[in-house]
Design a protein around this motif. Structure first.
Motif, PDB file in Angstrom:
ATOM      1  N   ILE A 360      41.503  56.304  56.374  1.00 24.50           N
ATOM      2  CA  ILE A 360      42.527  55.239  56.716  1.00 24.50           C
ATOM      3  C   ILE A 360      42.632  55.078  58.165  1.00 24.50           C
ATOM      4  CG2 ILE A 360      44.406  54.084  56.069  1.00 24.50           C
ATOM      5  CD1 ILE A 360      44.471  55.752  53.541  1.00 24.50           C
ATOM      6  N   VAL A 361      42.946  56.439  58.755  1.00 23.84           N
ATOM      7  CA  VAL A 361      43.328  56.425  60.081  1.00 23.84           C
ATOM      8  C   VAL A 361      42.247  55.994  61.050  1.00 23.84           C
ATOM      9  CG1 VAL A 361      43.984  57.955  61.964  1.00 23.84           C
ATOM     10  CG2 VAL A 361      45.064  58.262  59.693  1.00 23.84           C
ATOM     11  N   LEU A 362      41.033  56.519  60.772  1.00 21.43           N
ATOM     12  CA  LEU A 362      39.854  56.229  61.451  1.00 21.43           C
ATOM     13  C   LEU A 362      39.336  54.627  61.604  1.00 21.43           C
ATOM     14  CD1 LEU A 362      37.363  57.316  63.075  1.00 21.43           C
ATOM     15  CD2 LEU A 362      35.972  57.313  60.782  1.00 21.43           C
ATOM     16  N   TRP A 363      39.426  54.067  60.158  1.00 20.70           N
ATOM     17  CA  TRP A 363      38.913  52.623  60.121  1.00 20.70           C
ATOM     18  C   TRP A 363      40.113  51.686  61.017  1.00 20.70           C
ATOM     19  CZ3 TRP A 363      34.168  51.665  60.742  1.00 20.70           C
ATOM     20  CH2 TRP A 363      33.303  52.663  60.231  1.00 20.70           C
ATOM     21  N   ILE A 364      41.262  52.134  60.722  1.00 21.89           N
ATOM     22  CA  ILE A 364      42.434  51.392  61.200  1.00 21.89           C
ATOM     23  C   ILE A 364      42.405  51.190  62.674  1.00 21.89           C
ATOM     24  CG2 ILE A 364      44.924  51.002  61.739  1.00 21.89           C
ATOM     25  CD1 ILE A 364      45.390  52.213  58.613  1.00 21.89           C
ATOM     26  N   ALA A 365      41.991  52.538  63.138  1.00 23.18           N
ATOM     27  CA  ALA A 365      41.835  52.742  64.769  1.00 23.18           C
ATOM     28  C   ALA A 365      40.795  51.757  65.288  1.00 23.18           C
ATOM     29  CB  ALA A 365      41.867  54.037  65.068  1.00 23.18           C
ATOM     30  N   ILE A 366      39.706  51.854  64.672  1.00 24.45           N
ATOM     31  CA  ILE A 366      38.563  51.204  65.006  1.00 24.45           C
ATOM     32  C   ILE A 366      38.741  49.583  64.939  1.00 24.45           C
ATOM     33  CG2 ILE A 366      36.236  50.583  64.439  1.00 24.45           C
ATOM     34  CD1 ILE A 366      35.759  53.475  63.624  1.00 24.45           C
ATOM     35  N   ARG A 367      39.289  49.320  63.824  1.00 15.48           N
ATOM     36  CA  ARG A 367      40.054  47.834  63.642  1.00 15.48           C
ATOM     37  C   ARG A 367      40.722  47.389  64.920  1.00 15.48           C
ATOM     38  NH1 ARG A 367      43.172  44.717  60.514  1.00 15.48           N
ATOM     39  NH2 ARG A 367      42.420  43.158  59.358  1.00 15.48           N
ATOM     40  N   TYR A 368      41.778  48.205  65.054  1.00 12.64           N
ATOM     41  CA  TYR A 368      42.820  47.882  66.189  1.00 12.64           C
ATOM     42  C   TYR A 368      41.800  47.733  67.484  1.00 12.64           C
ATOM     43  CZ  TYR A 368      47.014  47.843  63.589  1.00 12.64           C
ATOM     44  OH  TYR A 368      48.053  47.626  63.019  1.00 12.64           O
ATOM     45  N   ILE A 369      41.168  48.497  67.752  1.00 13.70           N
ATOM     46  CA  ILE A 369      40.233  48.541  69.143  1.00 13.70           C
ATOM     47  C   ILE A 369      39.417  47.188  69.336  1.00 13.70           C
ATOM     48  CG2 ILE A 369      38.295  49.607  70.181  1.00 13.70           C
ATOM     49  CD1 ILE A 369      39.228  52.279  69.141  1.00 13.70           C
ATOM     50  N   GLY A 370      38.864  46.925  68.015  1.00 12.85           N
ATOM     51  CA  GLY A 370      38.118  45.408  68.164  1.00 12.85           C
ATOM     52  C   GLY A 370      38.953  44.643  68.457  1.00 12.85           C
ATOM     53  N   ILE A 371      40.278  44.260  67.828  1.00 12.45           N
ATOM     54  CA  ILE A 371      41.272  43.403  68.066  1.00 12.45           C
ATOM     55  C   ILE A 371      41.603  43.364  69.859  1.00 12.45           C
ATOM     56  CG2 ILE A 371      43.646  42.630  67.603  1.00 12.45           C
ATOM     57  CD1 ILE A 371      43.038  43.652  64.645  1.00 12.45           C
ATOM     58  N   ALA A 372      41.842  44.499  69.983  1.00 10.42           N
ATOM     59  CA  ALA A 372      42.464  44.804  71.591  1.00 10.42           C
ATOM     60  C   ALA A 372      41.423  44.225  72.578  1.00 10.42           C
ATOM     61  CB  ALA A 372      42.697  46.033  71.746  1.00 10.42           C
ATOM     62  N   MET A 373      39.964  44.238  71.819  1.00  3.41           N
ATOM     63  CA  MET A 373      38.904  43.998  72.947  1.00  3.41           C
ATOM     64  C   MET A 373      38.642  42.558  72.922  1.00  3.41           C
ATOM     65  SD  MET A 373      35.845  47.033  72.209  1.00  3.41           S
ATOM     66  CE  MET A 373      35.167  46.142  73.848  1.00  3.41           C
ATOM     67  N   SER A 374      39.274  41.806  71.946  1.00  3.71           N
ATOM     68  CA  SER A 374      38.804  40.511  71.764  1.00  3.71           C
ATOM     69  C   SER A 374      40.018  39.598  72.137  1.00  3.71           C
ATOM     70  CB  SER A 374      38.462  40.112  70.372  1.00  3.71           C
ATOM     71  OG  SER A 374      37.358  41.158  69.972  1.00  3.71           O
ATOM     72  N   ASN A 375      41.341  39.948  71.984  1.00  7.18           N
ATOM     73  CA  ASN A 375      42.377  39.040  72.172  1.00  7.18           C
ATOM     74  C   ASN A 375      42.654  38.622  73.529  1.00  7.18           C
ATOM     75  OD1 ASN A 375      45.071  38.031  70.781  1.00  7.18           O
ATOM     76  ND2 ASN A 375      45.907  39.005  72.560  1.00  7.18           N
ATOM     77  N   MET A 376      42.775  39.481  74.258  1.00  4.99           N
ATOM     78  CA  MET A 376      43.189  38.680  75.839  1.00  4.99           C
ATOM     79  C   MET A 376      41.865  38.068  76.349  1.00  4.99           C
ATOM     80  SD  MET A 376      42.565  39.113  79.194  1.00  4.99           S
ATOM     81  CE  MET A 376      42.181  40.778  79.960  1.00  4.99           C
ATOM     82  N   PRO A 377      40.625  38.376  76.051  1.00 10.34           N
ATOM     83  CA  PRO A 377      39.361  37.641  76.793  1.00 10.34           C
ATOM     84  C   PRO A 377      39.388  36.160  76.074  1.00 10.34           C
ATOM     85  CG  PRO A 377      38.840  40.059  76.298  1.00 10.34           C
ATOM     86  CD  PRO A 377      40.070  39.841  75.711  1.00 10.34           C
ATOM     87  N   VAL A 378      39.552  36.097  74.688  1.00 14.39           N
ATOM     88  CA  VAL A 378      39.521  34.990  73.992  1.00 14.39           C
ATOM     89  C   VAL A 378      40.678  34.004  74.449  1.00 14.39           C
ATOM     90  CG1 VAL A 378      40.265  33.864  71.785  1.00 14.39           C
ATOM     91  CG2 VAL A 378      38.361  35.558  71.887  1.00 14.39           C
ATOM     92  N   THR A 379      41.840  34.502  74.792  1.00 16.81           N
ATOM     93  CA  THR A 379      43.020  33.719  75.392  1.00 16.81           C
ATOM     94  C   THR A 379      42.471  33.214  76.737  1.00 16.81           C
ATOM     95  OG1 THR A 379      44.655  34.997  74.331  1.00 16.81           O
ATOM     96  CG2 THR A 379      45.448  33.680  75.995  1.00 16.81           C
ATOM     97  N   ASN A 380      42.077  34.061  77.621  1.00 12.30           N
ATOM     98  CA  ASN A 380      41.749  33.582  78.946  1.00 12.30           C
ATOM     99  C   ASN A 380      40.540  32.724  78.876  1.00 12.30           C
ATOM    100  OD1 ASN A 380      43.578  34.975  80.681  1.00 12.30           O
ATOM    101  ND2 ASN A 380      42.290  36.643  81.189  1.00 12.30           N
ATOM    102  N   SER A 381      39.498  32.898  77.800  1.00  3.94           N
ATOM    103  CA  SER A 381      38.413  31.880  77.960  1.00  3.94           C
ATOM    104  C   SER A 381      38.946  30.622  77.689  1.00  3.94           C
ATOM    105  CB  SER A 381      37.577  32.521  76.898  1.00  3.94           C
ATOM    106  OG  SER A 381      36.620  31.370  76.596  1.00  3.94           O
ATOM    107  N   ALA A 382      40.015  30.446  76.787  1.00  6.93           N
ATOM    108  CA  ALA A 382      40.547  29.162  76.492  1.00  6.93           C
ATOM    109  C   ALA A 382      41.128  28.463  77.411  1.00  6.93           C
ATOM    110  CB  ALA A 382      41.483  29.271  75.116  1.00  6.93           C
TER     111      ALA A 382
END
Length: 479
Positions: A360-382
């Motif tokens: 659970i810890v591993l996949w939550i961490a990987i999921r959060y990393i993916g969200i962190a990598m996407s969130n700010m670039p998507v906002t800036n892109s818009a």
């Protein structure tokens, strides 16, 4: 015409004041998630009722978005920000004294209204006060504050609930709110930009009725039935009023929201991706606490600790992304982030009655990393695809759609979870505690599979925003 220009102020003073308030507002979005089972037990309420503590809050943040441009113009964005911080702090006090689940939901909705003012207002202040050459750095730090709060929310919420009870979740906002008020009053300059805006009352009423009707219909569909006259009627009313609001916004001289922004393909694609990321974030923070506490009998503190490694990874990656954004651009970051989100969400759909904690810890961490990598670039892109003078409208429109999507997704996930649990329990042909736990586990798997599909469907959009934006380059590089 500019009536009063913002005075020259320190970049870091502005960021400090903005960071404080934005962190507090977004922290309350997720800090109560781990306590949902506690609210169910303490108030004797069903999951469908308790989830309104989340979806009602997010609904309010989205509904208030269209009026922020009008309020900011009339009051100045500094005053609006200060008033919102004060209102949020008072609403937090009211939550502490809630006498039943329904009063708590009402106070959470009031809290959500002020939170919905804080988030887009802080973004607008950046574009109107920070010099253009520093806006990329500023919006990166703004994004970090928005990401840190939902990341740390479950851990903080778990610790507070386990140690001091659920009242502490709201009590913590009081000192933070007072400090944020002081910082905003001290460091943000007073200014007012006259844009000749007027309140479009008919449109505002339409968007409130439409959004609320849709949320209620999705939230109550499990109890009423998807084909009941109540559900279908409210859905019809919601679609009708939202459709009318969109059409009216395109016709009136001074609309609440500038819908012509959606004609900008890059802005629209980035907005859709932003919604997908938001859904993914809230799906995890909604489902994991229920799984940990109802299936594995963990307490709220243990639940928060399980999510802590992912929280720390999310915070770290958010800051790293802000540093490397100019070098690699949004496309690679968003694509890789979405891939990580899809893979990890699918992995979490394999949770069973005895899944190991490390899994659970591993996949939550990987999921959060993916969200962190996407969130700010998507906002800036818009935002980089929109002319500078429309940044306030673009921020308000983005917040309305994103928060409305988040609220609807939580309601839908709650309804699907409840209905699938009943269905699985019927298929198992037993009603003992073991069968109930297995039925809930299978339902959580179903919802995570739905989340996986949504992320996969969003991935092709990353290729559509690969082309450079032609509107402006104020906020980082466009590709």
């Amino acid at each position: 015409m500019t009536q009063e220009k913002p005075a020259s102020v320190s970049f870091w003073s502005i960021i400090f004041a903005i960071f404080f308030g934005n962190f507090m507002a977004t922290l309350s979005t997720t800090s109560i998630n781990v306590a949902l089972p506690v609210f169910m037990d303490d108030f004797g309420a069903s999951l469908n009722t308790v989830q309104w503590l989340m979806s009602g809050f997010m609904l309010a943040t989205g509904v208030i978005a269209p009026i922020i441009g009008f309020l900011g113009d009339r009051l100045s964005y500094k005053r609006l920000y200060v008033y919102a911080l004060g209102g949020f702090t008072v609403a937090s006090l009211l939550c502490i004294f809630a006498w039943n689940i329904h009063s708590l939901i009402v106070f959470r909705i009031i809290q959500g209204i002020f939170s919905g003012i804080i988030m887009p207002t802080t973004m607008t202040i950046i574009y109107q006060v920070i010099p253009k050459e520093k806006q990329a750095s500023a919006i990166s730090l703004w994004s970090v504050s928005a990401m840190l709060a939902p990341a740390f929310g479950p851990t903080i919420g778990g610790w507070l609930t386990e140690s001091y009870g659920w009242h502490a979740l709201f009590l913590m906002n009081v000192p933070i709110g007072v400090m944020a008020l002081f910082a905003a009053q001290r460091f943000i300059p007073f200014y007012r930009l006259s844009k000749g805006l007027s309140l479009e009352v008919v449109g505002f009423i339409s968007v409130i009725v439409g959004t609320s009707s849709l949320l209620i219909s999705f939230s109550q569909s499990h109890d009423w039935g998807w084909t009941s006259w109540k559900t279908l009627s409210l859905m019809g009313v919601g679609v009708l009023f939202i459709g009318y609001f969109v059409l009216r916004s395109r016709r009136v001289a001074a609309p609440l929201l500038n819908m012509t922004l959606l004609q900008n393909a890059r802005y629209t694609y980035s907005l859709i991706l932003n919604c997908a990321i938001t859904i993914s974030l809230y799906a995890g923070t909604f489902l994991i606490p229920i799984y940990m506490q109802k299936i594995q009998n963990a307490n709220t503190l243990h639940t928060g600790l399980v999510m802590l490694p992912g929280t720390l990874a999310m915070a770290l990656i958010s800051m790293v992304v802000g540093k490397i954004y100019h070098k690699v651009g949004p496309f690679r970051l968003i694509l890789f982030g979405c891939l990580l989100m899809g893979i990890s969400t699918w992995a979490l759909s394999r949770l069973d009655l005895v899944s190991a904690t490390w899994f659970i810890v591993l996949w939550i961490a990987i999921r959060y990393i993916g969200i962190a990598m996407s969130n700010m670039p998507v906002t800036n892109s818009a935002m980089s695809a929109v002319p500078s003078e429309l940044s306030g409208q673009a921020s308000a429109l983005m917040n309305w759609i994103r928060q409305g999507t988040a609220a609807l997704s939580v309601s839908i996930f709650s309804t699907v979870l409840s209905s699938r649990t009943v269905s699985h329990l019927s298929d198992l042909g037993a009603k003992d505690s073991k069968a109930s736990a297995l039925a809930l586990t299978l339902s959580i798997q179903d919802v995570f599979i739905i989340g996986t599909v949504l992320v996969v469907l969003a991935i092709p959009l990353t290729f559509l925003i690969r082309k450079p934006a032609g509107a402006r380059g104020t906020v980082g590089k466009a590709a």
